[in-house]
Design an enzyme around this catalytic site. Structure first.
Site, mmCIF file in Angstrom:
data_model
loop_
_atom_site.group_PDB
_atom_site.id
_atom_site.type_symbol
_atom_site.label_atom_id
_atom_site.label_comp_id
_atom_site.label_asym_id
_atom_site.label_seq_id
_atom_site.Cartn_x
_atom_site.Cartn_y
_atom_site.Cartn_z
ATOM 1 N N GLU A 452 -4.696 -10.648 -4.631
ATOM 2 C CA GLU A 452 -5.248 -11.801 -5.334
ATOM 3 C C GLU A 452 -6.625 -11.344 -5.706
ATOM 4 O OE1 GLU A 452 -8.135 -12.493 -2.709
ATOM 5 O OE2 GLU A 452 -7.102 -10.716 -2.493
ATOM 6 N N GLU A 455 -8.770 -8.613 -3.961
ATOM 7 C CA GLU A 455 -7.969 -7.153 -4.039
ATOM 8 C C GLU A 455 -7.650 -6.720 -2.584
ATOM 9 O OE1 GLU A 455 -10.759 -4.720 -6.187
ATOM 10 O OE2 GLU A 455 -9.234 -4.959 -7.929
#
Length: 716
Positions: A452, A455
């Site tokens: 997401e 990271e």
């Protein structure tokens, strides 16, 4: 790369000529012309990331400088993904009782004119004051340092230069050439040259016999005068012909080039032009640029608005137009721990997510051409399967390679804002759309993402899903304008818009009896109580229902949910209670519950996977005040959004640069005020972009990047 034996022999032959230009004094134990022993020296480490200065010429000159801790920190050349030096600073000594670096004494950094990224640093030590002004030469790859030095009695001033060519600095070789202190890694070169020459000089290996080690061990005198060193981590030192009394001014140049003679020529030519001429040309370039843009809106801090525009403009690579890096810094372990960063860097890379933020910030400020270049760059670096890499060097080479679906949606959103629907652009965007529809990994399918927007986790993320839905709708709109079919993209977007709450809204979470968005779910079942480890030195596993962030606001900002949606409002109450902190700089938010991406409890740098490291703590991010302000505008609360803009401004450092993070109320330092910058990446381009975007959004009464085509589809 190693420097050849031939270069060393040539360097040795040049020592005599160099000594004639800058004679070495007779010092006991000196070995003029000899090669330094003890290589390769300590491993290269980079200076802290909390920069107070960042500049480059507005021209094509491929050199950038940063300032930190009272000194010149990393200089980048030949591109913005490649540091060429670690630091350049001054050492002052009386040769008897004290030896002081400017980074170790009281110092301050100032930005005299917010329209020009040219800085002045002033340091005060034992009976002396030293002031330095910095600019780059618009016509060549060099940095000029104008020094003014005053002392109560005659003192010695040395320039200490630590090259790190090629971004590593572990295989550099150093030798004198034409009065300059030269370093090369056989691919690129640097040269340090003083207008008045050097009274004495030496080169050594970091931590072994470098100039600072020698001076500090010998009460300000050099016991050796080595001429050559390398390959290894070499450090160069030269004494200026300043004493603070009879002579108080000097001009020093750092020149860069593909070869030593080119670097020396750049430095020498800049010196011959003189600081007044070079600094005037430097300032004129930036003032012309700003004159072509609208004045800051009345709702913004005019100084911070200018600094933000300049910070973003300086973040673009000269050889790769449109390649804007995230930050000219290497925070925490990214600058010193090879286990974390085998190749130092990361932040001076290009992220499609950050590039979208930068492009929209500059677009809001009136620089449409920069946003167009950013999109063109993204189209050039698209991967063969249609997705965009997690990040790349400025040349487009993938660096980290996890798949983040929001980064593949970002070019679609940017293209829509720019109204780009020509054939070549649409062909590439459609390939990205096909990737979004077909992506699968480990038994999961879109819009599940491998990472997401932070990271760190895979799963179903509200912020990622929002980006993907909006990206597909924007892509479909562009395709339809060109007379092309977009049915499958719209069908997928509609399906995911209907399903997002089912994947990410919990009804059984611990924070409220009412439904609220989680940060993400691993399995698309938000009431299942599935656990996962947060990473970043968090012990054990947590229930996914107990981890929240404000990423769901992307569903509102991108036109998928209404601002008054009941679950959105419930979720806002949860995140305000769980991850926000009221500071003297206003209310700010953490990334998510128990975030560990930040300093240790005692203020030490973030690092991971060390047995002696127990816990690290992510602090507050100013960007979230901007995101909340955009949400409040969609609620019709313009005054509240203007307050968020002011809160962001309060987070700026003394020169106006905005950080990645600011301290919360659990600062390890008693004298540090909450809401002020931590040692995180500064300047963070995303923060400056968010400030610009919110400033113009408040001025216009509505978020300037709001995709109306998405809102018409889902909010009618």
């Amino acid at each position: 790369m190693a420097t050849s034996r031939r270069k060393f022999l040539r360097a040795a032959a040049l020592v005599g000529a160099t000594a004639a230009a800058a004679p070495l004094p007779a010092v006991a134990g000196a070995q003029p012309g000899s090669a330094a022993p003890g290589g390769p020296g300590a491993d290269t480490t980079f200076t802290p990331a909390d920069k107070l200065g960042f500049g480059t010429a507005r021209s094509a000159s491929p050199v950038w400088f940063t300032l930190q801790g009272g000194r010149l920190s990393e200089v980048y050349h030949p591109d913005l993904s490649t540091p060429a030096s670690r630091e350049t600073q001054w050492i002052v000594t009386d040769g008897q009782s004290f030896v002081e670096r400017v980074s170790d004494v009281a110092h301050r950094t100032e930005l005299p004119d917010p329209r020009v990224p040219a800085y002045r640093q002033t340091a005060t030590g034992t009976g002396w004051t030293l002031s330095t002004r910095y600019v780059t030469d618009p016509e060549r790859a060099s940095v000029l340092l104008e020094v003014e030095f005053h002392a109560t009695r005659p003192l010695h001033v040395f320039v200490l230069h630590d090259p790190a060519l090629g971004g590593e600095g572990t295989a550099d070789s150093a030798f004198p050439l034409g009065g300059a202190l030269v370093a090369t890694d056989s691919v690129t070169a640097s040269a340090v040259l003083a207008a008045g020459g050097f009274a004495e000089s030496t080169v050594g290996y970091a931590g072994v016999n470098d100039g600072w080690t020698e001076l500090s061990a010998n009460r300000g005198r050099l016991a050796h005068h080595y001429a050559t060193a390398g390959p290894g981590n070499v450090v160069q030192l030269g004494r200026l012909r300043l004493d603070g009394r009879a002579r108080t001014r000097e001009l020093v140049a750092l020149g860069f080039g593909a070869a030593p003679d080119e670097a020396v020529r750049a430095a020498r030519t800049s010196l011959s032009r003189g600081f007044p001429a070079v600094s005037a040309a430097y300032a004129a370039g930036w003032r012309r640029y700003l004159a072509g843009l609208p004045a800051a809106p009345k709702e913004a801090d005019a100084r911070l608005h200018s600094v933000s525009v300049l910070a973003l403009a300086c973040s673009e690579d000269k050889r790769n137009p449109g390649a804007f890096i995230a930050s000219p810094s290497m925070p925490w372990a990214f600058g010193f721990d090879r286990a974390v960063a085998p190749e130092y860097g990361s932040y001076h890379l290009v992220w499609p997510r950050d590039l979208y933020q930068i492009a929209t910030g500059l677009l809001a400020a009136g620089d449409r051409a920069a946003a167009e270049r950013a999109l063109d760059y993204l189209l050039r670096i698209q991967q063969p399967d249609g997705h965009w890499a997690q990040n790349t060097t400025v040349t487009g080479e993938p660096f980290w390679t996890s798949v983040q679906l929001d980064e593949t949606a970002a070019p679609m959103l940017l293209a829509w804002l720019l109204g780009r629907y020509d054939g070549p652009t649409l062909d590439k965007l459609a390939r990205g759309g096909d990737f979004l529809l077909s992506f699968s990994k480990d038994g999961h399918h879109s819009p599940w993402t491998e990472q997401e927007r932070w990271e760190e986790q895979n799963g179903y993320s509200p912020s990622t899903i929002a980006s993907v839905i909006a990206g597909l709708v924007c892509l479909a709109d562009l395709l339809e304008r060109a007379g092309r079919d977009a049915t499958r993209y719209l069908s997928a977007a509609d399906e995911w818009a209907a399903a997002v709450d089912g994947w990410t809204v919990t009804h059984t979470g611990p924070y409220s009896p009412r439904p609220y968005y989680t940060r993400l779910t691993k399995d698309g079942n938000p009431d299942a109580g599935t656990t996962y480890n947060l990473g970043n030195n968090n012990p054990g596993e947590v229930d996914q229902r107990a981890v929240v962030d404000a990423g769901f606001l992307e569903l509102v900002r991108l036109g998928i949910k209404r601002a008054d949606d009941v679950i959105v409002r419930n979720s806002l109450a949860v995140v305000d209670a769980q991850i926000s902190t009221l500071t003297p700089s206003g209310r700010h938010w953490h990334r998510y519950s128990s975030d560990g991406y930040g300093e240790q409890a005692d203020g030490g740098p973030w690092d991971v996977n060390r047995p002696d490291l127990q816990r690290t703590y992510g602090r507050l991010w100013p960007i979230f005040a901007g995101e909340r302000g955009e949400y409040e505008l969609l609620q019709g609360q313009r005054a509240a959004a203007a307050g968020r803009l002011a809160d962001m401004a309060k987070c700026a450092g003394p020169t106006g640069l905005l950080p990645e993070q600011v301290w919360d109320t659990n600062s390890p330092y008693p004298r540090v005020r909450p809401g002020t910058p931590t040692a995180s990446a500064t300047p963070l381009a995303w923060t400056h972009a968010q400030y610009l975007r919110l400033a113009w959004s408040v001025h216009k009464g509505r978020p300037v990047e709001y995709p109306e085509v998405v809102a018409r589809r889902y909010l009618r």
